[in-house]
Design a protein around this motif. Structure first.
Motif, mmCIF file in Angstrom:
data_model
loop_
_atom_site.group_PDB
_atom_site.id
_atom_site.type_symbol
_atom_site.label_atom_id
_atom_site.label_comp_id
_atom_site.label_asym_id
_atom_site.label_seq_id
_atom_site.Cartn_x
_atom_site.Cartn_y
_atom_site.Cartn_z
ATOM 1 N N VAL A 44 52.178 -35.739 -7.545
ATOM 2 C CA VAL A 44 50.810 -36.148 -7.871
ATOM 3 C C VAL A 44 50.380 -35.534 -9.199
ATOM 4 N N LYS A 45 50.759 -34.280 -9.417
ATOM 5 C CA LYS A 45 50.412 -33.605 -10.663
ATOM 6 C C LYS A 45 51.082 -34.299 -11.854
ATOM 7 N N ARG A 46 52.345 -34.695 -11.678
ATOM 8 C CA ARG A 46 53.040 -35.407 -12.752
ATOM 9 C C ARG A 46 52.347 -36.726 -13.080
ATOM 10 N N TYR A 47 51.928 -37.432 -12.032
ATOM 11 C CA TYR A 47 51.217 -38.692 -12.258
ATOM 12 C C TYR A 47 49.915 -38.447 -13.023
ATOM 13 N N PHE A 48 49.185 -37.429 -12.616
ATOM 14 C CA PHE A 48 47.903 -37.119 -13.254
ATOM 15 C C PHE A 48 48.089 -36.841 -14.750
ATOM 16 N N THR A 84 51.319 -28.475 -20.295
ATOM 17 C CA THR A 84 52.511 -27.784 -20.805
ATOM 18 C C THR A 84 52.914 -26.580 -19.973
ATOM 19 N N GLY A 85 52.086 -26.207 -18.991
ATOM 20 C CA GLY A 85 52.414 -25.075 -18.142
ATOM 21 C C GLY A 85 51.980 -23.733 -18.680
ATOM 22 N N GLN A 86 51.257 -23.715 -19.807
ATOM 23 C CA GLN A 86 50.773 -22.439 -20.346
ATOM 24 C C GLN A 86 49.744 -21.797 -19.426
ATOM 25 N N THR A 87 48.971 -22.652 -18.777
ATOM 26 C CA THR A 87 47.957 -22.184 -17.830
ATOM 27 C C THR A 87 48.136 -22.932 -16.521
ATOM 28 N N LYS A 88 48.048 -22.214 -15.412
ATOM 29 C CA LYS A 88 48.186 -22.846 -14.110
ATOM 30 C C LYS A 88 46.830 -23.347 -13.617
ATOM 31 N N MET A 89 46.802 -24.603 -13.218
ATOM 32 C CA MET A 89 45.568 -25.178 -12.700
ATOM 33 C C MET A 89 45.237 -24.544 -11.350
ATOM 34 N N SER A 90 44.008 -24.104 -11.181
ATOM 35 C CA SER A 90 43.624 -23.463 -9.924
ATOM 36 C C SER A 90 43.575 -24.494 -8.797
ATOM 37 N N GLY A 91 43.690 -24.010 -7.584
ATOM 38 C CA GLY A 91 43.655 -24.898 -6.431
ATOM 39 C C GLY A 91 42.344 -25.653 -6.312
ATOM 40 N N ARG A 96 39.661 -30.933 -6.689
ATOM 41 C CA ARG A 96 38.549 -31.766 -7.139
ATOM 42 C C ARG A 96 39.027 -32.921 -8.014
ATOM 43 N N LEU A 97 39.944 -32.633 -8.941
ATOM 44 C CA LEU A 97 40.435 -33.670 -9.846
ATOM 45 C C LEU A 97 41.303 -34.697 -9.124
ATOM 46 N N PHE A 98 42.214 -34.219 -8.296
ATOM 47 C CA PHE A 98 43.153 -35.128 -7.637
ATOM 48 C C PHE A 98 42.456 -36.056 -6.649
ATOM 49 N N ASN A 99 41.373 -35.576 -6.052
ATOM 50 C CA ASN A 99 40.657 -36.437 -5.105
ATOM 51 C C ASN A 99 39.901 -37.565 -5.798
ATOM 52 N N LEU A 100 39.833 -37.522 -7.129
ATOM 53 C CA LEU A 100 39.230 -38.619 -7.889
ATOM 54 C C LEU A 100 40.250 -39.711 -8.211
ATOM 55 N N LEU A 101 41.527 -39.467 -7.941
ATOM 56 C CA LEU A 101 42.582 -40.393 -8.337
ATOM 57 C C LEU A 101 42.704 -41.651 -7.468
ATOM 58 N N PRO A 102 42.792 -41.541 -6.126
ATOM 59 C CA PRO A 102 43.123 -42.718 -5.317
ATOM 60 C C PRO A 102 42.291 -43.971 -5.579
ATOM 61 N N PRO A 103 40.960 -43.892 -5.692
ATOM 62 C CA PRO A 103 40.200 -45.128 -5.921
ATOM 63 C C PRO A 103 40.547 -45.817 -7.237
ATOM 64 N N ARG A 104 41.112 -45.087 -8.195
ATOM 65 C CA ARG A 104 41.425 -45.649 -9.515
ATOM 66 C C ARG A 104 42.912 -45.952 -9.681
ATOM 67 N N MET A 105 43.703 -45.648 -8.684
ATOM 68 C CA MET A 105 45.150 -45.744 -8.803
ATOM 69 C C MET A 105 45.663 -47.128 -8.416
ATOM 70 N N PRO A 106 46.500 -47.761 -9.269
ATOM 71 C CA PRO A 106 47.088 -49.064 -8.907
ATOM 72 C C PRO A 106 47.968 -48.931 -7.665
ATOM 73 N N LEU A 107 48.083 -50.022 -6.920
ATOM 74 C CA LEU A 107 48.879 -49.993 -5.694
ATOM 75 C C LEU A 107 50.339 -49.667 -5.982
ATOM 76 N N THR A 108 50.847 -50.115 -7.120
ATOM 77 C CA THR A 108 52.242 -49.822 -7.467
ATOM 78 C C THR A 108 52.484 -48.322 -7.602
ATOM 79 N N GLU A 109 51.498 -47.610 -8.149
ATOM 80 C CA GLU A 109 51.633 -46.161 -8.274
ATOM 81 C C GLU A 109 51.538 -45.489 -6.910
ATOM 82 N N LYS A 110 50.729 -46.047 -6.037
ATOM 83 C CA LYS A 110 50.639 -45.504 -4.680
ATOM 84 C C LYS A 110 51.969 -45.679 -3.947
#
Length: 276
Positions: A44-48, A84-91, A96-110
């Motif tokens: 999911v992170k790679r997709y984002f 780039t991995g210089q900073t780790k994204m906090s949980g 919060r960010l990832f939960n914004l993805l599904p409504p905008r994500m094409p079915l092919t990506e799902k």
């Protein structure tokens, strides 16, 4: 004498406690997010991070409306370091960010975000398909299709895949069913196509000059977690599916058939005695 109150010490102590609470909260949010995504949040992170800047800007705009301009500004400024991995994204931020993805994500990506989990946690099977020389290719293909249909239809979806389905569907039951149908049809198509490709090769070999002295010829086809042994057998007619370890009785078996019946009867009696 009352001890003197040290404001600097209290401030440092409060700061340490607050920082510890924030760290623990981030860890808990990361754990909850990983659980919600099915245990593999890296894809999911790679997709984002692969999203075009225009789409990321839209998501960050929604992020700012929900959590404030400062949160949006920090995410925008830190995006490159996260990517780039210089900073780790906090949980907390990731959740919060990832939960914004599904409504905008094409079915092919799902589809793609479920295929990896399905490959790891999906159903498996192992069968022998015994084929006579008189069998038709379409008979073989149809039997392979029915076998895989039965395996994937009766398969109980594990918790990891169920959670990923729920997250991607975002409450849409139709999307959830679409994801399951896609995985089932993909699985079936791959196994059927593998059988369709291998069977003519085996039949041609055993019927040709190289197979004149060969009574049986086998080829193991592996697709995902499914293993199908295609066994060309001159001594049988038609096509049938067998469990591994099954052996076709010889025609000149003498008392072999009777021995098999006696053995089965003995097992039935033993089972009955053990469960009295």
């Amino acid at each position: 004498m009352m001890p003197r109150y040290d404001r600097r010490y209290a401030k440092r102590t409060y700061g340490r406690d607050y920082g510890r609470e924030r760290a623990l909260q981030h860890i808990e949010d990361a754990r909850r997010l990983s659980h919600e995504l099915g245990g593999t949040d890296e894809d999911v992170k790679r997709y984002f991070f692969s999203l075009p800047n225009s789409e990321l800007a839209t998501i960050l705009g929604e992020y700012g409306r929900r959590y404030g301009y400062q949160a949006q500004e920090y995410a925008s400024d830190t995006m490159h370091k996260w990517r780039t991995g210089q900073t780790k994204m906090s949980g907390t931020v990731a959740e919060r960010l990832f939960n914004l993805l599904p409504p905008r994500m094409p079915l092919t990506e799902k589809y793609k975000l479920t295929e990896g989990l399905w490959h790891h946690f999906g159903p498996s099977s192992k069968r022998i398909m015994r084929v006579g020389l008189d069998a038709d290719l379409e008979q073989v293909v149809e039997l392979a299709r029915r076998h895989i249909d039965e395996v994937v239809t009766q398969y109980r979806i594990p918790e990891q895949i169920e959670r990923r389905f729920n997250w991607l569907a975002a409450g849409d039951v139709g999307v959830k069913q679409e994801l399951l149908n896609h995985l089932r049809s993909t699985e079936r198509a791959m196994v059927v196509e593998a059988a369709r490709i291998q069977m003519p090769v085996l039949l041609e070999h055993i019927k040709g000059q190289h197979g004149g002295r060969t009574s049986r010829l086998a080829q193991v086809v592996k697709v995902g977690k499914h293993e199908l042994e295609l066994l060309i057998d001159k001594s049988v007619s038609g096509v049938r599916l067998e469990a591994p370890g099954y052996r076709t009785p010889s025609v000149n078996s003498g008392g072999g058939g009777k021995l098999a019946l006696i053995t089965i009867a003995g097992l039935v009696v033993l089972f009955w005695l053990l469960h009295k």
